[in-house]
Design a protein around this motif. Structure first.
Motif, PDB file in Angstrom:
ATOM      1  N   LEU A 223     -15.670  -0.088   9.449  1.00 18.64           N
ATOM      2  CA  LEU A 223     -14.525   0.572  10.071  1.00 18.64           C
ATOM      3  C   LEU A 223     -14.382   1.998   9.576  1.00 18.64           C
ATOM      4  O   LEU A 223     -14.618   2.291   8.396  1.00 18.64           O
ATOM      5  CB  LEU A 223     -13.233  -0.184   9.752  1.00 18.64           C
ATOM      6  N   THR A 225     -11.382   4.370   8.837  1.00 20.73           N
ATOM      7  CA  THR A 225      -9.973   4.075   8.591  1.00 20.73           C
ATOM      8  C   THR A 225      -9.175   5.334   8.282  1.00 20.73           C
ATOM      9  O   THR A 225      -9.718   6.343   7.817  1.00 20.73           O
ATOM     10  CB  THR A 225      -9.825   3.103   7.407  1.00 20.73           C
ATOM     11  N   ARG A 227      -5.630   6.022   6.117  1.00 23.46           N
ATOM     12  CA  ARG A 227      -4.570   5.521   5.250  1.00 23.46           C
ATOM     13  C   ARG A 227      -3.601   6.647   4.972  1.00 23.46           C
ATOM     14  O   ARG A 227      -4.017   7.763   4.659  1.00 23.46           O
ATOM     15  CB  ARG A 227      -5.148   4.956   3.942  1.00 23.46           C
ATOM     16  N   ILE A 236      -2.204   1.517   7.206  1.00 19.23           N
ATOM     17  CA  ILE A 236      -3.645   1.458   7.445  1.00 19.23           C
ATOM     18  C   ILE A 236      -3.895   1.255   8.935  1.00 19.23           C
ATOM     19  O   ILE A 236      -3.277   0.392   9.566  1.00 19.23           O
ATOM     20  CB  ILE A 236      -4.287   0.278   6.685  1.00 19.23           C
ATOM     21  N   GLY A 238      -7.518   1.317  11.603  1.00 17.42           N
ATOM     22  CA  GLY A 238      -8.948   1.530  11.621  1.00 17.42           C
ATOM     23  C   GLY A 238      -9.608   1.004  12.885  1.00 17.42           C
ATOM     24  O   GLY A 238      -9.108   0.053  13.514  1.00 17.42           O
TER      25      GLY A 238
END
Length: 354
Positions: A223, A225, A227, A236, A238
């Motif tokens: 993934l 992602t 954050r 989060i 993703g």
């Protein structure tokens, strides 16, 4: 008596009763005006009321208007079928089928089917669509949006909250926006120039943390992602790809995390996420994970992290059933078509802060 005569008779009775009330309250207001006390106003719509054309100059202790009422100020209860329009301040309870409009201070409770607008407030404003205030130190609750300048209490909206300086709590179904937020923002997206606590999937603040990363798990799901959050909580989101599956290859996840321990360049994080795999041609693969991750900053902006996860999965695809072979507990339904199970896995990755 036919239907038309019956309707005319009912209408005549209603008009006589309404005329009676107008006469009674008008005489009451003459006394109130002479004694200097707040008036009582009953009417249809301005200027058809017991206060007549003087209504915009009068202060009332009670107002009742079938359509809309206008007054200088209110000191008790104001009821209107459509709107209450108060040119100065109001104390007490204002209820309108559509909207309440108070030019200056609202000190009490406002209930409107659609909209409340006021200069400043020290009470509660509840509207089906929106509350708009110059400043608010009470609670604004709206089905769609709350907008306030300086807010030092609660804003709760089904879609969005807007504020300039916020010292209370913003809770929205989708987005919270503030210039300075010293309280908490809770929503899917939270944005502030400077923020206190933000709890959401996407959190943007100048004094917060943001990072782009890449992760991989026990199923070879990779993934990209994002954050974002503050000193403790972060969100989060993703998207990515699974290299084991032939059909359900496209991956996604979203969730929340928390920094439970921070010692210099070391952090211990927990994350609770929900995700899945998609082919966009039918079939289900959904996975919920609780992670315990250790993280080490190797530079000021680059962090490596990894750790175990406890996962719950449900799937009805052949690809999904082959991804995991060892379960803590698993079971099937619908003659073995649907698989459910708990198992241990891992997550590892790298992220770059900015």
């Amino acid at each position: 008596m036919d239907l038309k005569e019956y309707q005319n008779s009912i209408l005549s009775i209603i008009l006589k009763i309404w005329t009676f009330f107008l006469i009674v309250f008008a005489s009451t207001n003459i006394y109130a005006q002479d004694s200097g006390r707040a008036r009582t106003n009953v009417g249809l719509v301005y200027p058809l009321s017991s206060n007549w054309t003087n209504a915009p100059k009068d202060t009332n202790s009670f107002s009742l208007n079938l359509i809309a009422g206008v007054s200088a100020a209110e000191r008790g209860i104001s009821l209107a079928g459509i709107s209450n329009i108060i040119r100065h301040d109001a104390r007490g309870l204002q209820i309108a089928g559509f909207s309440n409009h108070i030019s200056k201070t609202a000190d009490g409770t406002m209930l409107a089917g659609f909209l409340n607008t006021y200069g400043s407030g020290r009470g509660v404003a509840i509207a089906g669509f929106a509350n708009i205030a110059g400043s608010s130190s009470g609670a604004q609750i709206a089905g769609f949006m709350n907008k306030g300048g300086d807010v030092s209490a609660l804003q709760l909206a089904g879609f969005m909250n807007l504020a300039r300086d916020m010292k209370g709590t913003q809770i929205a179904g989708f987005m919270n926006l503030a210039k300075k937020a010293k309280g908490a923002q809770i929503g899917f997206i939270n944005i502030a120039d400077s923020a206190g606590t933000q709890i959401g999937i996407v959190n943007i603040a100048r004094n917060g943390e943001r990072s782009i990363g890449a992760t991989i798990d026990e199923n070879q799901t990779t993934l990209l992602t994002f954050r974002s959050g503050g000193k403790i909580f972060y969100g989060i989101v993703g998207v990515g790809y699974n290299f084991n599956n032939k059909k359900q290859k496209y991956a996604y996840e979203a969730g929340f995390g928390a920094h439970v321990l921070t010692i210099k360049s070391f952090r211990l994080n927990t994350e609770l996420v929900n995700g899945g795999l998609e082919s966009f041609k039918g079939g289900e693969y959904e996975k919920s994970s609780l992670r315990l991750l250790t993280a080490f900053k190797i530079t000021r902006s680059v962090e490596l992290f990894g750790g175990p996860s406890f996962n719950y999965v449900n799937t009805n695809t052949e690809d999904g059933k082959k991804l995991t072979t060892k379960y803590v507990n698993s079971w099937t339904r619908n003659n073995g078509r649907d698989l459910y199970g708990f198992y241990f896995g891992y997550t590892a990755g790298v992220q770059i802060g900015f």
